[in-house]
Every structure is written in structure tokens, then in C-alpha cells.
Design a protein around this motif. Structure first.
Motif, PDB file in Angstrom:
ATOM      1  N   PRO A   7      10.859   5.781 -11.857  1.00 44.53           N
ATOM      2  CA  PRO A   7      10.490   5.093 -13.098  1.00 44.53           C
ATOM      3  C   PRO A   7       9.063   4.536 -13.059  1.00 44.53           C
ATOM      4  O   PRO A   7       8.833   3.366 -13.364  1.00 44.53           O
ATOM      5  N   ALA A   8       8.118   5.370 -12.691  1.00 45.62           N
ATOM      6  CA  ALA A   8       6.723   4.942 -12.636  1.00 45.62           C
ATOM      7  C   ALA A   8       6.183   4.778 -14.055  1.00 45.62           C
ATOM      8  O   ALA A   8       6.715   5.368 -15.007  1.00 45.62           O
ATOM      9  N   ARG A 119       3.673  -1.325 -10.379  1.00 43.43           N
ATOM     10  CA  ARG A 119       4.507  -1.236 -11.577  1.00 43.43           C
ATOM     11  C   ARG A 119       3.707  -1.273 -12.870  1.00 43.43           C
ATOM     12  O   ARG A 119       4.233  -0.952 -13.938  1.00 43.43           O
ATOM     13  N   LEU A 120       2.440  -1.683 -12.794  1.00 44.05           N
ATOM     14  CA  LEU A 120       1.597  -1.719 -13.987  1.00 44.05           C
ATOM     15  C   LEU A 120       0.768  -0.449 -14.145  1.00 44.05           C
ATOM     16  O   LEU A 120       0.065  -0.281 -15.144  1.00 44.05           O
ATOM     17  N   ASP A 147      -3.814  -4.055  -4.051  1.00 44.09           N
ATOM     18  CA  ASP A 147      -4.257  -5.355  -4.526  1.00 44.09           C
ATOM     19  C   ASP A 147      -3.092  -6.220  -4.965  1.00 44.09           C
ATOM     20  O   ASP A 147      -3.274  -7.402  -5.240  1.00 44.09           O
ATOM     21  N   ARG A 148      -1.923  -5.636  -5.071  1.00 43.84           N
ATOM     22  CA  ARG A 148      -0.749  -6.350  -5.553  1.00 43.84           C
ATOM     23  C   ARG A 148       0.296  -6.491  -4.447  1.00 43.84           C
ATOM     24  O   ARG A 148       0.312  -5.718  -3.486  1.00 43.84           O
ATOM     25  N   LEU A 153       5.422  -2.879  -5.950  1.00 38.71           N
ATOM     26  CA  LEU A 153       5.145  -1.465  -5.719  1.00 38.71           C
ATOM     27  C   LEU A 153       6.418  -0.642  -5.776  1.00 38.71           C
ATOM     28  O   LEU A 153       7.536  -1.158  -5.625  1.00 38.71           O
ATOM     29  N   MET A 154       6.248   0.656  -5.973  1.00 36.49           N
ATOM     30  CA  MET A 154       7.352   1.599  -5.839  1.00 36.49           C
ATOM     31  C   MET A 154       6.872   2.815  -5.060  1.00 36.49           C
ATOM     32  O   MET A 154       5.667   3.102  -5.023  1.00 36.49           O
ATOM     33  N   ALA A 155       7.805   3.479  -4.417  1.00 36.14           N
ATOM     34  CA  ALA A 155       7.469   4.609  -3.542  1.00 36.14           C
ATOM     35  C   ALA A 155       8.341   5.807  -3.867  1.00 36.14           C
ATOM     36  O   ALA A 155       9.520   5.664  -4.219  1.00 36.14           O
TER      37      ALA A 155
END
Length: 257
Positions: A7-8, A119-120, A147-148, A153-155
Motif C-alpha cells: 500500500p505505497a 508513507r508520504l 529522514d523520517r 516506513l514500509m518495505a
């Protein structure tokens, strides 16, 4: 091509090529490299590799691609900060960028490709994680380069050798137990299944080891990990199955919203 099922954000493009040319193109590699090898270091004909890379570029251009960042992979832990205005082929096994249109690519043929984004949809990374690089911290370094916070994050774990085919010796288990950061010893050992009747031999689960470390770092959104490059000889190159072979590429790209 195999597009990441995760779900990027909509402006993140993530995919892995296969050993076959994408629809509408023709692969230029022949023999052991047939037909869409993207690696320059495997003794394939340079013109064939160049043609395949050009075909890949044109295939991705409608997705907003402006440039592909390739790496001289060394099974190390260096993360290269890629910029659209800098032409370079760095010695690195991961790359990260915030630049729109700057695709990041890693080449594999059994090693684990890990694609990361926030996620952004503002920053992406691509990681080449063979067992040596994974053990030494290349995935952890890539997560730290964002930077976050890791929790944002997602992988996606791209096609790699599955635990059913990744036989390793005692030295690999010992390396993970002594060097791998994050998971505890029991969790690490659980990713190494002893092979009955073969003392000191194990079936190692690269996918699980990567998941364990990502979760220990705070990355809970982890997807992929369902392919086997060794078993699926129709889709993937595999060095373990056939040492003279090509490489598929795992690519991540930020495009304009």
C-alpha cells in the motif's frame, strides 16, 4: 515485470524485472543470459545489456522516469545518496533519494532486494541484501538513512532464494549470531533449519532474517517475500541454480503526483 503488492503512496513505483523482456519489447541477451539480463559484470555482450537497459528505460518513461541510478555492488553496507543532477556509479549496495524521476536499481540473482519508502511518498531506497550485506547491516543502514522515523516506513521484499533452497554452513549461522543487530539469538537461530543427516548444515531464511531486523528497527509494514529465484527458473535468474546467468533488477521511483 512484477509490481510490488504493497500500500505505497500512488507516486511510488516499485517493481522487479524478470528474465523476460517486458511486454512490447524484445530482450537482446542470448544463451545463459536470455533474454533480459541487465547486469554489465556477468560477461554478457555489452551491446545486449545496453539494449536491455534502454528498453527498460523506455518502458518506465511513461511512469515519470528521468534516470536510473545503477550501483557497483560489493556485498557491503554503503548507502549512496543519489541525486538526479549527479552522474555516478558508486561502490554501494543501497541507494536513497528524494528526487522525482530518479529511479534506484539493485541487481540480484538469489540475493534479496529490499525496496523502502516512507508513507508520504517523499523518499525511497533500494537495497541489495545478500547474506553478507544483510548480516553486516546494509538494511539497517538504509533505514537509518531516511529522514523520517522507521515507524513511518514500509518495505517490500523482492524475489530472492527461498529457505527451501538456501543451504549454508555453520559459519553463516555464527556470523549472524555474532554480527546481526536487532533480533535476539533465539529468533536468529529459528531462521536456520538444521538439515537432517548433515551436521553443521542449515537452510537459511533470508526473508525471515530481513523481516526480523526490519521489525526490530521499527518497520512493521513489511510486504513481499513469496518468490523463489531458484525454484522458478522460468521467471528468474539464479546464480545458485546456474552460476553463469544474468541479473534481474528491482527498481523504485518517485514520480510527480
Amino acid at each position: 515485470m512484477i509490481h510490488a503488492a504493497w500500500p505505497a503512496p500512488d507516486n511510488v513505483i516499485a517493481l522487479t524485472t524478470t528474465r523476460h523482456a517486458p511486454a512490447g519489447t524484445i530482450g537482446a541477451s542470448e544463451g545463459a543470459y536470455a533474454d533480459f539480463n541487465l547486469a554489465q559484470h556477468v560477461n554478457d555482450k555489452p551491446l545486449a545489456v545496453a539494449a536491455n537497459r534502454a528498453a527498460l528505460f523506455h518502458q518506465l518513461q511513461p511512469q515519470g522516469l528521468r534516470r536510473i541510478q545503477w550501483l557497483n555492488q560489493t556485498h557491503g553496507t554503503v548507502v549512496y545518496r543519489s541525486r538526479a543532477d549527479v552522474q555516478a556509479l558508486p561502490d554501494a549496495d543501497a541507494a536513497i533519494t528524494t528526487d522525482i524521476g530518479q529511479a534506484l536499481a539493485v541487481l540480484t540473482a538469489d540475493c534479496l532486494p529490499v525496496l523502502l519508502c516512507d508513507r508520504l511518498g517523499r523518499q525511497v531506497a533500494a537495497v541489495h541484501a545478500g547474506w553478507r550485506g544483510l548480516c553486516s547491516g546494509v538494511v539497517a543502514n538504509a533505514v537509518a538513512a531516511f529522514d523520517r522515523p522507521a515507524q513511518q516506513l514500509m518495505a517490500w521484499l523482492g524475489p530472492a532464494i527461498s529457505p527451501q533452497h538456501f543451504e549454508v554452513g555453520e559459519e553463516v549461522l555464527q556470523a549472524f549470531e555474532s554480527q546481526f543487530t536487532g533480533p535476539d539469538s533465539a529468533a536468529i537461530r529459528a531462521a536456520f533449519a538444521p538439515i537432517a543427516g548433515h551436521s553443521g548444515k542449515y537452510l537459511a531464511d533470508l526473508y525471515q532474517l530481513a523481516r526480523l531486523q526490519l521489525k526490530s528497527l521499527g518497520v512493521d509494514a513489511i510486504y513481499g517475500g513469496e518468490y523463489c529465484t531458484v525454484a522458478d527458473d522460468d521467471l528468474f535468474y539464479s546464480y545458485r541454480r546456474q552460476p553463469q546467468c544474468g541479473r534481474q533488477a528491482s527498481i523504485i521511483l518517485l514520480r510527480d503526483n
